[in-house]
Design a protein around this motif. Structure first.
Motif, short mmCIF file in Angstrom:
data_model
loop_
_atom_site.label_atom_id
_atom_site.label_comp_id
_atom_site.label_asym_id
_atom_site.label_seq_id
_atom_site.Cartn_x
_atom_site.Cartn_y
_atom_site.Cartn_z
N LYS A 2 -2.77 29.76 -8.93
CA LYS A 2 -3.92 29.77 -9.84
C LYS A 2 -5.12 29.09 -9.20
O LYS A 2 -6.24 29.54 -9.36
CB LYS A 2 -3.56 29.09 -11.16
CG LYS A 2 -2.63 29.89 -12.02
CD LYS A 2 -2.35 29.18 -13.32
CE LYS A 2 -1.34 29.94 -14.14
NZ LYS A 2 -1.06 29.27 -15.41
N LYS A 3 -4.87 28.00 -8.47
CA LYS A 3 -5.97 27.28 -7.82
C LYS A 3 -6.61 28.14 -6.73
O LYS A 3 -7.82 28.14 -6.56
CB LYS A 3 -5.49 25.96 -7.24
CG LYS A 3 -5.17 24.94 -8.30
CD LYS A 3 -4.75 23.64 -7.68
CE LYS A 3 -4.40 22.63 -8.77
NZ LYS A 3 -4.00 21.35 -8.19
N LEU A 4 -5.77 28.87 -5.98
CA LEU A 4 -6.30 29.75 -4.94
C LEU A 4 -7.16 30.85 -5.55
O LEU A 4 -8.25 31.14 -5.07
CB LEU A 4 -5.16 30.36 -4.13
CG LEU A 4 -5.59 31.37 -3.08
CD1 LEU A 4 -6.42 30.68 -1.99
CD2 LEU A 4 -4.38 32.05 -2.48
N PHE A 5 -6.67 31.45 -6.63
CA PHE A 5 -7.45 32.49 -7.30
C PHE A 5 -8.76 31.94 -7.83
O PHE A 5 -9.80 32.57 -7.71
CB PHE A 5 -6.65 33.13 -8.44
CG PHE A 5 -7.47 34.11 -9.21
CD1 PHE A 5 -7.78 35.35 -8.69
CD2 PHE A 5 -7.97 33.77 -10.46
CE1 PHE A 5 -8.56 36.24 -9.40
CE2 PHE A 5 -8.74 34.65 -11.17
CZ PHE A 5 -9.04 35.89 -10.64
N LEU A 6 -8.70 30.76 -8.43
CA LEU A 6 -9.91 30.14 -8.97
C LEU A 6 -10.92 29.87 -7.86
O LEU A 6 -12.11 30.13 -8.02
CB LEU A 6 -9.56 28.85 -9.70
CG LEU A 6 -10.72 28.12 -10.35
CD1 LEU A 6 -11.34 28.99 -11.44
CD2 LEU A 6 -10.26 26.80 -10.93
N VAL A 99 -9.57 41.09 -14.75
CA VAL A 99 -8.24 41.62 -15.03
C VAL A 99 -7.17 40.76 -14.36
O VAL A 99 -6.16 40.40 -14.98
CB VAL A 99 -8.13 43.09 -14.58
CG1 VAL A 99 -6.69 43.57 -14.60
CG2 VAL A 99 -8.99 43.97 -15.46
N VAL A 100 -7.40 40.39 -13.10
CA VAL A 100 -6.43 39.55 -12.38
C VAL A 100 -6.32 38.18 -13.04
O VAL A 100 -5.23 37.63 -13.18
CB VAL A 100 -6.83 39.44 -10.90
CG1 VAL A 100 -5.99 38.40 -10.19
CG2 VAL A 100 -6.68 40.78 -10.22
N ALA A 101 -7.44 37.62 -13.48
CA ALA A 101 -7.41 36.31 -14.14
C ALA A 101 -6.61 36.38 -15.44
O ALA A 101 -5.84 35.47 -15.76
CB ALA A 101 -8.82 35.83 -14.42
N ILE A 102 -6.77 37.45 -16.18
CA ILE A 102 -6.01 37.61 -17.43
C ILE A 102 -4.52 37.75 -17.14
O ILE A 102 -3.68 37.16 -17.82
CB ILE A 102 -6.54 38.83 -18.23
CG1 ILE A 102 -7.94 38.51 -18.78
CG2 ILE A 102 -5.58 39.21 -19.35
CD1 ILE A 102 -8.64 39.70 -19.38
N LEU A 103 -4.17 38.51 -16.09
CA LEU A 103 -2.76 38.68 -15.74
C LEU A 103 -2.14 37.38 -15.25
O LEU A 103 -0.97 37.11 -15.53
CB LEU A 103 -2.62 39.77 -14.68
CG LEU A 103 -2.91 41.19 -15.16
CD1 LEU A 103 -2.84 42.17 -14.01
CD2 LEU A 103 -1.96 41.58 -16.27
N ILE A 104 -2.89 36.58 -14.52
CA ILE A 104 -2.36 35.30 -14.04
C ILE A 104 -2.19 34.33 -15.20
O ILE A 104 -1.20 33.61 -15.29
CB ILE A 104 -3.27 34.71 -12.95
CG1 ILE A 104 -3.10 35.51 -11.66
CG2 ILE A 104 -2.95 33.24 -12.70
CD1 ILE A 104 -4.01 35.09 -10.55
N ALA A 105 -3.14 34.31 -16.11
CA ALA A 105 -3.07 33.39 -17.24
C ALA A 105 -1.99 33.79 -18.24
O ALA A 105 -1.41 32.94 -18.90
CB ALA A 105 -4.43 33.32 -17.94
N ASN A 106 -1.72 35.08 -18.34
CA ASN A 106 -0.77 35.60 -19.31
C ASN A 106 0.16 36.58 -18.61
O ASN A 106 0.03 37.79 -18.77
CB ASN A 106 -1.55 36.29 -20.43
CG ASN A 106 -0.85 36.23 -21.75
OD1 ASN A 106 0.20 35.64 -21.86
ND2 ASN A 106 -1.45 36.85 -22.75
#
Length: 120
Positions: A2-6, A99-106
Motif C-alpha cells: 500500500k505504501k509503494l502504491f501511495l 481503480v487500483v486504489a479501490i482494489l487495494i483498499a477493498n
C-alpha cells in the motif's frame, strides 16, 4: 504494498501538463514567461523581466524579487511549454490509479459467498 502504491500515486499526481523542454538563448526570451535557468550548477525557475547590456533581469517565482544574472554565468535556459501528451495521458492514468486504489483498499468486495450459513 500500500505504501509503494501511495508513493507512486503521489509522484504521478504531482506531475504537470507543462514541462521545460526547449533550450533558448537570451535574445529569444519573452517578457513575463517562465524559464528554468541553470547557473553555477543550480537550477531555478524565474519570470523573465528584461535584458540589460550583459545581464538579464528576472524575478523569482516565490517572492517576486528582481535579480540580475550575468549572461556568462548562465549554463542553460529552458522555456516552459505545454505538453499535450502529458495532458492526454493524465485522464486514463488517473482513472486506472483510482481503480487500483479501490482494489487495494477493498481486496474482496463480494466476500466469501461459497458457503451458505443456515440458522440452527
Amino acid at each position: 504494498m500500500k505504501k509503494l502504491f501511495l508513493l507512486v500515486a503521489v509522484a504521478f499526481l504531482f506531475q504537470s501538463c507543462f514541462s521545460y523542454r526547449h533550450e533558448v538563448n537570451s535574445s529569444a526570451m519573452v517578457m513575463g514567461e517562465k524559464y528554468k535557468i541553470e547557473r553555477n550548477h543550480k537550477t531555478r525557475k524565474y519570470f523573465y523581466t528584461r535584458a540589460a547590456d550583459s545581464t538579464i533581469v528576472v524575478s523569482r517565482l516565490r517572492n517576486g524579487k528582481e535579480i540580475q544574472i550575468p549572461l556568462n554565468e548562465i549554463t542553460s535556459i529552458r522555456k516552459k511549454k505545454f505538453s499535450m501528451v502529458k495532458t492526454i495521458a493524465l485522464i486514463p492514468a488517473l482513472a486506472a490509479s483510482t481503480v487500483v486504489a479501490i482494489l487495494i483498499a477493498n481486496p474482496s468486495p463480494v466476500g466469501n459467498m461459497g458457503e451458505m450459513q443456515w440458522p440452527n
